[in-house]
Design an enzyme around this catalytic site. Sequence first.
Site, mmCIF file in Angstrom:
data_model
loop_
_atom_site.group_PDB
_atom_site.id
_atom_site.type_symbol
_atom_site.label_atom_id
_atom_site.label_comp_id
_atom_site.label_asym_id
_atom_site.label_seq_id
_atom_site.Cartn_x
_atom_site.Cartn_y
_atom_site.Cartn_z
ATOM 1 N N GLU A 32 57.870 -2.383 12.180
ATOM 2 C CA GLU A 32 58.163 -1.848 13.519
ATOM 3 C C GLU A 32 59.340 -0.873 13.453
ATOM 4 O OE1 GLU A 32 56.688 -2.748 16.897
ATOM 5 O OE2 GLU A 32 57.647 -0.788 16.917
ATOM 6 N N SER A 45 53.508 -0.056 20.501
ATOM 7 C CA SER A 45 54.690 0.209 19.683
ATOM 8 C C SER A 45 54.696 1.641 19.163
ATOM 9 C CB SER A 45 54.680 -0.696 18.447
ATOM 10 O OG SER A 45 55.020 -1.995 18.785
ATOM 11 N N ASP A 95 59.241 3.039 14.455
ATOM 12 C CA ASP A 95 60.079 3.548 15.542
ATOM 13 C C ASP A 95 61.012 4.663 15.068
ATOM 14 O OD1 ASP A 95 58.811 1.601 16.997
ATOM 15 O OD2 ASP A 95 60.530 0.237 17.089
#
Length: 560
Positions: A283, A479, A287
């Site tokens: 993640e 996400s 990001d």
Amino acid sequence: MVKVTLALAAFVAVVAASPRSKRTMHVHERRENVPSGYVKDGAAPSDHVLNLRLALVQSNFKSLEDKLYAVSTPGNAEYGQHLSKEQVEALVAPSSDTTSAVKDWLSSHDISSNTISPAGDWVGINVTVKQANTLLDADYSTFTHQSTDEQTIRTLSYSIPADLKSHLSLVHPTVAFPVKPFGSPKVVGKFSKKSNLTADAAPASCATSFTPTCAQQLYGIPSAPATQPSNRIAVAGFIDQWANLADLKSFLQTYRTDISPSTTFSTVLIDGGENDQSTPGIEANLDTQYTVGVATGVPNEFVSVGENNPDGIDGFLDIINELLGEDDVPNVLTTSYSFNEPDLPFSIANNLCNAYAQLGARGTSIFFSSGDGGVSGGQSQSCTTFVPTFPSTCPFITSVGGTTGIPETAVDFSSGGFSTLFAIPDYQSADVSAYLSKLGSTNAGLFNKTGRAFPDLAAFGVNVEIVFGGEFGTVDGTSCSTPITASLFALLNDELIAAGKSPLGFLNPFIYANQGAFTDITSGDNPGCSTDGFSAGTGWDPVTGVGSPIYSVLRTAAGL
Ligand SMILES: *[C@@H]1O[C@H](CO)[C@@H](O)[C@H](O)[C@H]1NC(C)=O
Ligand SMILES: *[C@@H]1O[C@H](CO)[C@@H](O)[C@H](O)[C@H]1NC(C)=O
Ligand SMILES: *[C@@H]1O[C@H](CO)[C@@H](O)[C@H](O)[C@H]1NC(C)=O
């Protein structure tokens, strides 16, 4: 069933055994049963020291909320006039009456306290379990999580003096059990040492291999570097997920050959957060790769929130208080983690939601992913009523859903729905009513028609190319949609600042007032809980919000 019965029995025992103190005590918060997954072991050791935090009632939250809307609503005389640290603190600081009422109560028990938030609305005390049980008519016990074996000390109920009800909003840790946020996109393509794509030209099909260049093409996002050093995008990292510098470098070398491969982010560590470069987080990599890789040239800060988080909500409040303590807040904060709203007590969720209002009033656009379980919550699960996700249900943040395909349709995992805790805000009420009248009786009884509805907008969220542990592969999830959207707005802020204008700040009033700046997504749905969920359609819907952003039209709407 067995668990519920045990929990009720424990609660009855607490009430029966509670000593009566002289001051009239009122139960302030209680839970009916032990959360699923936990078992109660017995009384907590009486000399164990608890670091308790008390949230004092904020003196003037209503004025803060009014200010937030004034500075965030296009056309308002105060639009863009974001508040300073001192102005926000003056509005939310507890009154001197409140502070002294709480401190006097603590001193009467020989307990000293210290202030632990910038506005003084949180104070900390250290007390033994024995003292805490007396102070709060509580029954601190030890609970064990059955799958992790982690022990935690909580009480199923606590009381405060009746005359403090208007001064004290909550005490933690009491009835709120530890919760872990959902994050982490789903891996779709098998990861391999070499990228299947060449250079940074758009892939043959952005629908099956999505890169920063695809985001630029699909939404008209500029590739020229931003110019304003005061502009900043912050990326929140949780659950020991760390952003890897070497992976970012090979991502940029492959997908952004037009910028320096040493373009990077700075790191801020809170709550014992780390920046361990030997263990990349999927993640955190996603990001940082899609903020550094799309918000070209915008100073980027990865905030790593550790597991030593005493705020009752896995560091989600600590990061906001950390940012509120700064004189210059980031213009954009993006977070791709969420909770299922029913797992949180209202007191904690509401306190955190109010903290987002403070950061919004300071001028930060706050983005959260809507979740990847359709109407069943952050992750697909069985359910009998729809499960909204938090923070998406907080009216003071911008919730991002997901799309797939080109042209885009709603992706089936895109979470969306209606809060059971927060009421619908004015900025979306007309659009949501229009949706509900078209919906008719579909899904009736499965969701709360009067709750804050989400998401607010959507962006691409499938087959997104990332680098992870030196390998190339693709992932799916809101996400992905969230850092892409946040980056687009970070670049708009850069242009606004360069033109001597204010950054956009809290976005929702602007978004709903400028729906022509979004491509309406009109097909697809978000199934869950053995239903088809909601359907995307003309106008706002609880799958893709008002749609996906169009940079050039947003530019004009923002006055550029
Ligand atoms: C409580 O303990 C923490 C360390 O665990 C310390 O930082 C804090 O200052 C203490 N607070 C009070 C009011 O003594
Ligand atoms: C629906 O949302 C409102 C907030 O608008 C809340 O007060 C109410 O308790 C919710 N009802 C249900 C059944 O969840
Ligand atoms: C790249 O190609 C390999 C071999 O054909 C395949 O296994 C892998 O899934 C592909 N990766 C992506 C991200 O498409």
